[in-house]
Design a protein around this motif. Sequence first.
Motif, short mmCIF file in Angstrom:
data_model
loop_
_atom_site.label_atom_id
_atom_site.label_comp_id
_atom_site.label_asym_id
_atom_site.label_seq_id
_atom_site.Cartn_x
_atom_site.Cartn_y
_atom_site.Cartn_z
N GLU A 106 0.86 -1.18 0.00
CA GLU A 106 0.00 0.00 0.00
C GLU A 106 0.90 1.22 0.00
O GLU A 106 1.98 1.22 0.58
N THR A 107 0.45 2.26 -0.68
CA THR A 107 1.15 3.53 -0.66
C THR A 107 0.16 4.65 -0.40
O THR A 107 -1.02 4.52 -0.74
N CYS A 108 0.66 5.71 0.20
CA CYS A 108 -0.20 6.86 0.49
C CYS A 108 0.67 7.98 1.01
O CYS A 108 1.46 7.77 1.92
N ASP A 109 0.56 9.15 0.41
CA ASP A 109 1.24 10.35 0.90
C ASP A 109 2.69 10.09 1.33
O ASP A 109 3.08 10.41 2.44
N GLY A 110 3.47 9.50 0.46
CA GLY A 110 4.88 9.28 0.75
C GLY A 110 5.18 8.08 1.62
O GLY A 110 6.33 7.84 1.97
N ALA A 111 4.17 7.29 1.97
CA ALA A 111 4.38 6.09 2.78
C ALA A 111 4.31 4.86 1.88
O ALA A 111 3.59 4.82 0.89
N PHE A 112 5.07 3.84 2.24
CA PHE A 112 5.10 2.57 1.51
C PHE A 112 5.06 1.45 2.51
O PHE A 112 5.88 1.39 3.42
N LEU A 113 4.10 0.56 2.37
CA LEU A 113 3.94 -0.58 3.26
C LEU A 113 3.97 -1.85 2.42
O LEU A 113 3.16 -2.02 1.52
#
Length: 84
Positions: free
Chosen positions: A40-47
């Motif tokens: 998952e990605t969102c606003d500069g985050a990567f999981l």
Amino acid sequence: DHPEFSRSFVLKSDSEEEARSFFDSPLLDFFSQHPDICFETCDGAFLYFRQWKRVDPTVKPLQDFLAEGYAVLGALQDRRERSA
């Protein structure tokens, strides 16, 4: 247009058009070769994770898991650079 990808992945986005544009053929090919990937990605985050699977907490399995995660991140970064 990419049946191998569609069989293995669910792609969710607030903008279908942007997602379809971003996931070009080389990126779809990459993910088709790695059907167990979840991220998952969102606003500069990567999981990066494995759905319903635990990683053995010993050194080699953790190293392999992290290497896979970095490969996914690298594929996404390469795609972003191709669109720049």
